[in-house]
Design an enzyme around this catalytic site. Structure first.
Site, PDB file in Angstrom:
ATOM      1  N   PHE A 210       4.026  -9.364   6.103  1.00  0.00           N
ATOM      2  CA  PHE A 210       3.482  -8.925   4.550  1.00  0.00           C
ATOM      3  C   PHE A 210       3.204  -7.629   4.451  1.00  0.00           C
ATOM      4  O   PHE A 210       2.913  -6.841   5.109  1.00  0.00           O
ATOM      5  CB  PHE A 210       2.545 -10.238   4.133  1.00  0.00           C
ATOM      6  CG  PHE A 210       1.247 -10.048   4.678  1.00  0.00           C
ATOM      7  CD1 PHE A 210       1.110 -10.832   5.787  1.00  0.00           C
ATOM      8  CD2 PHE A 210       0.287  -9.536   4.365  1.00  0.00           C
ATOM      9  CE1 PHE A 210      -0.035 -10.820   6.547  1.00  0.00           C
ATOM     10  CE2 PHE A 210      -1.075  -9.637   4.817  1.00  0.00           C
ATOM     11  CZ  PHE A 210      -1.149 -10.219   6.019  1.00  0.00           C
TER      12      PHE A 210
ATOM     13  N   LEU B 102      -6.884   8.465  -1.759  1.00  0.00           N
ATOM     14  CA  LEU B 102      -6.435   7.555  -2.855  1.00  0.00           C
ATOM     15  C   LEU B 102      -6.555   6.083  -1.956  1.00  0.00           C
ATOM     16  O   LEU B 102      -7.088   4.751  -2.405  1.00  0.00           O
ATOM     17  CB  LEU B 102      -5.354   7.757  -3.489  1.00  0.00           C
ATOM     18  CG  LEU B 102      -5.119   8.794  -4.412  1.00  0.00           C
ATOM     19  CD1 LEU B 102      -3.861   8.760  -5.269  1.00  0.00           C
ATOM     20  CD2 LEU B 102      -6.478   8.596  -5.182  1.00  0.00           C
ATOM     21  N   LEU B 103      -5.972   6.241  -0.854  1.00  0.00           N
ATOM     22  CA  LEU B 103      -5.979   4.849  -0.076  1.00  0.00           C
ATOM     23  C   LEU B 103      -7.467   4.521   0.153  1.00  0.00           C
ATOM     24  O   LEU B 103      -7.759   3.351  -0.017  1.00  0.00           O
ATOM     25  CB  LEU B 103      -5.030   5.021   1.223  1.00  0.00           C
ATOM     26  CG  LEU B 103      -5.311   4.046   2.364  1.00  0.00           C
ATOM     27  CD1 LEU B 103      -4.836   2.422   1.674  1.00  0.00           C
ATOM     28  CD2 LEU B 103      -4.740   4.291   3.633  1.00  0.00           C
TER      29      LEU B 103
ATOM     30  N   TYR C  30      -5.485   2.004   9.789  1.00  0.00           N
ATOM     31  CA  TYR C  30      -6.276   1.124   9.202  1.00  0.00           C
ATOM     32  C   TYR C  30      -7.693   0.593  10.166  1.00  0.00           C
ATOM     33  O   TYR C  30      -8.520   0.066   9.497  1.00  0.00           O
ATOM     34  CB  TYR C  30      -5.798  -0.418   9.067  1.00  0.00           C
ATOM     35  CG  TYR C  30      -4.401  -0.209   7.982  1.00  0.00           C
ATOM     36  CD1 TYR C  30      -4.830  -0.107   6.659  1.00  0.00           C
ATOM     37  CD2 TYR C  30      -3.199  -0.143   8.150  1.00  0.00           C
ATOM     38  CE1 TYR C  30      -4.082  -0.012   5.695  1.00  0.00           C
ATOM     39  CE2 TYR C  30      -2.316   0.038   7.242  1.00  0.00           C
ATOM     40  CZ  TYR C  30      -2.701   0.286   5.753  1.00  0.00           C
ATOM     41  OH  TYR C  30      -1.793   0.281   4.883  1.00  0.00           O
TER      42      TYR C  30
ATOM     43  N   VAL D 104       0.840  -1.092   0.136  1.00  0.00           N
ATOM     44  CA  VAL D 104       0.120  -0.045   0.061  1.00  0.00           C
ATOM     45  C   VAL D 104       0.988   1.137   0.074  1.00  0.00           C
ATOM     46  O   VAL D 104       1.578   1.545   0.884  1.00  0.00           O
ATOM     47  CB  VAL D 104      -0.873  -0.024   1.083  1.00  0.00           C
ATOM     48  CG1 VAL D 104      -1.626   1.211   1.184  1.00  0.00           C
ATOM     49  CG2 VAL D 104      -1.867  -1.151   1.446  1.00  0.00           C
ATOM     50  N   THR D 105       0.990   2.058  -0.876  1.00  0.00           N
ATOM     51  CA  THR D 105       1.616   3.304  -0.997  1.00  0.00           C
ATOM     52  C   THR D 105       0.733   4.354  -1.740  1.00  0.00           C
ATOM     53  O   THR D 105       0.123   3.895  -2.798  1.00  0.00           O
ATOM     54  CB  THR D 105       3.060   3.142  -1.631  1.00  0.00           C
ATOM     55  OG1 THR D 105       2.901   3.116  -3.296  1.00  0.00           O
ATOM     56  CG2 THR D 105       3.850   2.000  -1.077  1.00  0.00           C
ATOM     57  N   VAL D 106       1.175   5.536  -1.585  1.00  0.00           N
ATOM     58  CA  VAL D 106       0.613   6.637  -2.213  1.00  0.00           C
ATOM     59  C   VAL D 106       1.457   7.640  -2.449  1.00  0.00           C
ATOM     60  O   VAL D 106       2.110   8.047  -1.457  1.00  0.00           O
ATOM     61  CB  VAL D 106      -0.722   7.336  -1.474  1.00  0.00           C
ATOM     62  CG1 VAL D 106      -1.225   8.626  -2.302  1.00  0.00           C
ATOM     63  CG2 VAL D 106      -1.844   6.398  -1.215  1.00  0.00           C
TER      64      VAL D 106
HETATM   65  C1  LIG Z   1      -0.173   5.785   4.298  1.00  0.00           C
HETATM   66  C2  LIG Z   1      -0.806   6.102   2.764  1.00  0.00           C
HETATM   67  C3  LIG Z   1      -0.925   5.040   2.161  1.00  0.00           C
HETATM   68  C4  LIG Z   1      -2.008   6.981   3.195  1.00  0.00           C
HETATM   69  O1  LIG Z   1      -2.485   7.130   2.002  1.00  0.00           O
HETATM   70  P1  LIG Z   1      -3.485   8.513   1.435  1.00  0.00           P
HETATM   71  O2  LIG Z   1      -3.792   8.125  -0.111  1.00  0.00           O
HETATM   72  O3  LIG Z   1      -2.821   9.566   1.780  1.00  0.00           O
HETATM   73  O4  LIG Z   1      -4.727   8.261   2.480  1.00  0.00           O
HETATM   74  P2  LIG Z   1      -6.134   8.790   2.332  1.00  0.00           P
HETATM   75  O5  LIG Z   1      -6.156  10.040   1.904  1.00  0.00           O
HETATM   76  O6  LIG Z   1      -6.967   7.790   1.491  1.00  0.00           O
HETATM   77  O7  LIG Z   1      -6.701   8.728   3.863  1.00  0.00           O
HETATM   78  C5  LIG Z   1      -7.586   7.740   4.344  1.00  0.00           C
HETATM   79  C6  LIG Z   1      -7.855   7.967   5.708  1.00  0.00           C
HETATM   80  O8  LIG Z   1      -6.770   7.688   6.620  1.00  0.00           O
HETATM   81  C7  LIG Z   1      -6.035   8.429   7.408  1.00  0.00           C
HETATM   82  N1  LIG Z   1      -4.743   8.639   7.172  1.00  0.00           N
HETATM   83  C8  LIG Z   1      -3.791   8.388   6.216  1.00  0.00           C
HETATM   84  N2  LIG Z   1      -2.514   8.143   6.532  1.00  0.00           N
HETATM   85  C9  LIG Z   1      -2.325   8.116   7.556  1.00  0.00           C
HETATM   86  C10 LIG Z   1      -1.370   8.129   8.509  1.00  0.00           C
HETATM   87  N3  LIG Z   1      -0.122   7.672   8.285  1.00  0.00           N
HETATM   88  N4  LIG Z   1      -1.582   7.951   9.846  1.00  0.00           N
HETATM   89  C11 LIG Z   1      -2.932   8.009  10.297  1.00  0.00           C
HETATM   90  N5  LIG Z   1      -4.019   8.233   9.376  1.00  0.00           N
HETATM   91  C12 LIG Z   1      -3.690   8.295   8.082  1.00  0.00           C
HETATM   92  C13 LIG Z   1      -6.395  10.046   6.686  1.00  0.00           C
HETATM   93  O9  LIG Z   1      -6.516  10.871   7.602  1.00  0.00           O
HETATM   94  C14 LIG Z   1      -7.785   9.713   6.059  1.00  0.00           C
HETATM   95  O10 LIG Z   1      -8.708   9.604   7.088  1.00  0.00           O
HETATM   96  P3  LIG Z   1     -10.488   9.803   7.059  1.00  0.00           P
HETATM   97  O11 LIG Z   1     -10.845   9.285   5.610  1.00  0.00           O
HETATM   98  O12 LIG Z   1     -11.062   9.190   8.212  1.00  0.00           O
HETATM   99  O13 LIG Z   1     -10.439  11.152   6.973  1.00  0.00           O
HETATM  100  C15 LIG Z   1       0.460   7.074   2.366  1.00  0.00           C
HETATM  101  O14 LIG Z   1       0.770   8.151   3.037  1.00  0.00           O
HETATM  102  C16 LIG Z   1       1.785   6.265   1.953  1.00  0.00           C
HETATM  103  O15 LIG Z   1       1.727   5.877   1.041  1.00  0.00           O
HETATM  104  N6  LIG Z   1       2.637   6.399   3.133  1.00  0.00           N
HETATM  105  C17 LIG Z   1       4.073   5.797   2.872  1.00  0.00           C
HETATM  106  C18 LIG Z   1       3.964   4.034   2.649  1.00  0.00           C
HETATM  107  C19 LIG Z   1       3.123   3.409   3.787  1.00  0.00           C
HETATM  108  O16 LIG Z   1       3.126   4.173   4.867  1.00  0.00           O
HETATM  109  N7  LIG Z   1       2.445   2.439   3.501  1.00  0.00           N
HETATM  110  C20 LIG Z   1       1.351   1.893   4.585  1.00  0.00           C
HETATM  111  C21 LIG Z   1       2.306   0.796   5.250  1.00  0.00           C
HETATM  112  S1  LIG Z   1       1.238   0.299   6.726  1.00  0.00           S
END
Ligand SMILES: CC(C)(COP(=O)(O)OP(=O)(O)OC[C@H]1O[C@@H](n2cnc3c(N)ncnc32)[C@H](O)[C@@H]1OP(=O)(O)O)[C@@H](O)C(=O)NCCC(=O)NCCS
Length: 426
Positions: free
Chosen positions: A426, A111-112, A141, A100-102
């Site tokens: 994983f 996007l997530l 999550y 999972v990455t954005v």
């Molecule tokens: C974590 C990640 C995937 C989030 O993607 P994103 O597209 O910015 O997330 P979204 O905009 O869809 O957010 C969805 C919800 O999650 C929350 N959220 C996103 N990242 C978060 C974080 N790091 N910590 C806490 N909450 C988070 C948002 O506030 C949002 O909350 P809401 O819908 O209740 O208002 C992105 O920041 C990323 O790629 N990070 C680096 C890689 C990584 O950490 N991957 C996950 C491994 S577990």
């Protein structure tokens, strides 16, 4: 921004023949701050995705200005199906989610949320009872209905001259040092047997034996020549467990071992492997990040103070997709019944369920009867294997008792058939 989500399967293990999957892999490695991928790393990654039947999900931004490459996804996600041991050798099918990455330029635009919502709805439609993932950041999550269900302890054991076990291995079987290729050859089968017998274990991907043996390290994307391995061989000649580790030591000082993987099939193999680790010369401590939370080693040591818990991490997070299918798949040990009200912001499993337990099995049906307790899907994910007690979540404010003291009876009802422990990441 012109954002478009798609799913696809990798087509070939040859990077030259699958530019779409290569662009996706490059986006994943960027998202996790890994090195840029070599051709060898790309080929191995594609082979792994093919072998394990992965579906890749990507979001592309067709409006992204030059010189950015519009073929490179701005968000990635992948999944495949596997099993979770749900007690008494029963297997719970699960949608396993990873990668999972954005991209930083596209974060916090939902996007997530878009990818996860689509994935969970599709997994439910495909008949999977649960989805599972392991996390780097625990705060993300729960909002999607995932609850931490299995845990692992990060331990450090001092292995100086005080290290001794109350019941040292009795000579029935032996720990033998093996080369990486031999470890790789046995690691898959030993883990397969561990998975079949260990409540909470999640099936591993096909690349793991190569990774744990160091022949190809999936973090550094190259061979890791520091890794050493040993197998516990029973009198019968059967391998009964293995350990892979890395030792680090400065000249003229005692060093430290970090366990990379330790997979025991029997209590005696577990103690024999630890007895081996505890007696490696020039080493004064051993660290391991995946110890069971109720660790027999702590009690086996004649000097319990040598054992230190450095942390307690959630391992697998579970998301209910079909409550009756998930709960009937697990093994039960008590008798009784309850009605649970489940709230679900993603509208996948919300409703009231009657759970009747007898003779090791559950019968789970939707009901309009009054509920005994209310919780969200994430809390049910946490308690569903028995690795988290309902009364603990009630005390945490995550389960509402609708009858006085019902959490204590839920503790009995949901009690696991044995220790819950998983070592898959994983
Ligand atoms: C974590 C990640 C995937 C989030 O993607 P994103 O597209 O910015 O997330 P979204 O905009 O869809 O957010 C969805 C919800 O999650 C929350 N959220 C996103 N990242 C978060 C974080 N790091 N910590 C806490 N909450 C988070 C948002 O506030 C949002 O909350 P809401 O819908 O209740 O208002 C992105 O920041 C990323 O790629 N990070 C680096 C890689 C990584 O950490 N991957 C996950 C491994 S577990």
């Amino acid at each position: 921004m012109d954002l478009q989500m798609s799913t696809f399967r990798p087509r070939s293990a040859d990077p030259a023949e699958d530019p779409e999957a290569v662009a996706w892999l490059r986006a994943v490695s960027q998202g996790f701050h890994q090195d840029r991928l070599t051709d060898e790393a790309l080929g191995r990654s594609l082979q792994g995705l093919l072998d394990d039947g992965f579906t890749l999900r990507a979001v592309h931004d067709h409006d992204i200005p030059a010189p950015a490459d519009p073929r490179r996804p701005v968000a990635t996600f992948s999944s495949t199906d596997g099993t979770i041991n749900a007690g008494a050798g029963r297997m719970l099918p699960a949608r396993l989610i990873t990668d999972v990455t954005v991209r930083p330029s596209h974060r916090r635009r939902g996007l997530l949320r878009t990818m996860m919502s689509a994935e969970l709805a599709e997994a439910k439609a495909a008949g999977l009872p649960v989805a599972a993932l392991t996390v780097t950041e625990g705060g993300i999550y729960r909002r999607f209905g995932f609850g931490p269900a299995t845990f692992e302890a990060k331990i450090e054991v001092a292995t100086d001259s005080r290290f001794a076990l109350h019941t040292p291995p009795d000579g029935g079987g032996q720990v033998v040092l093996v080369d990486a290729a031999v470890l790789e050859e046995h690691a898959g089968e030993i883990f397969r047997r561990y998975h079949a017998q260990t409540l909470g274990s999640v099936q591993r991907f096909s690349v793991i034996p190569t990774h744990v043996s160091g022949l190809w390290d999936w973090s550094s994307r190259e061979e890791n020549r520091r890794v050493r391995g040993a197998i516990f061989v029973a009198e019968s000649g059967e391998p009964e467990g293995y350990v892979a580790w890395e030792a680090r030591r400065d000249p003229d000082e005692f060093g430290k071992i970090t366990v990379r993987d330790l997979v025991p099939l029997t209590p005696r193999a577990y103690l024999a492997l630890w007895d081996f680790l505890g007696h490696v010369d020039l080493i004064d401590s051993v660290r391991w990040g995946s110890a069971p939370t109720e660790d027999p080693l702590r009690f086996a040591l004649t000097e319990p103070d040598l054992y230190r818990v450095r942390g307690l991490d959630a391992n697998v997070w579970l998301r209910m997709l079909d409550v009756p299918a998930a709960l009937t798949a697990r093994a039960w040990q008590s008798t009784g019944s309850c009605v649970l009200a489940v709230e679900d912001s993603l509208d996948l499993v919300g409703g009231r369920y009657r759970i009747k337990i007898a003779d090791g099995d559950a019968e789970v049906t939707r009901t309009d009867d009054e509920a005994d307790a209310a919780m969200d899907a994430a809390a049910l994910g946490s308690i569903c294997l028995g690795g988290v007690r309902p009364s603990v979540l009630a005390a945490a404010g995550l389960i509402r008792e609708l009858r006085p003291s019902v959490a204590a009876s839920l503790d009995q009802l949901f009690a696991a058939t044995g220790p819950v422990w998983g070592i898959t990441h994983f």
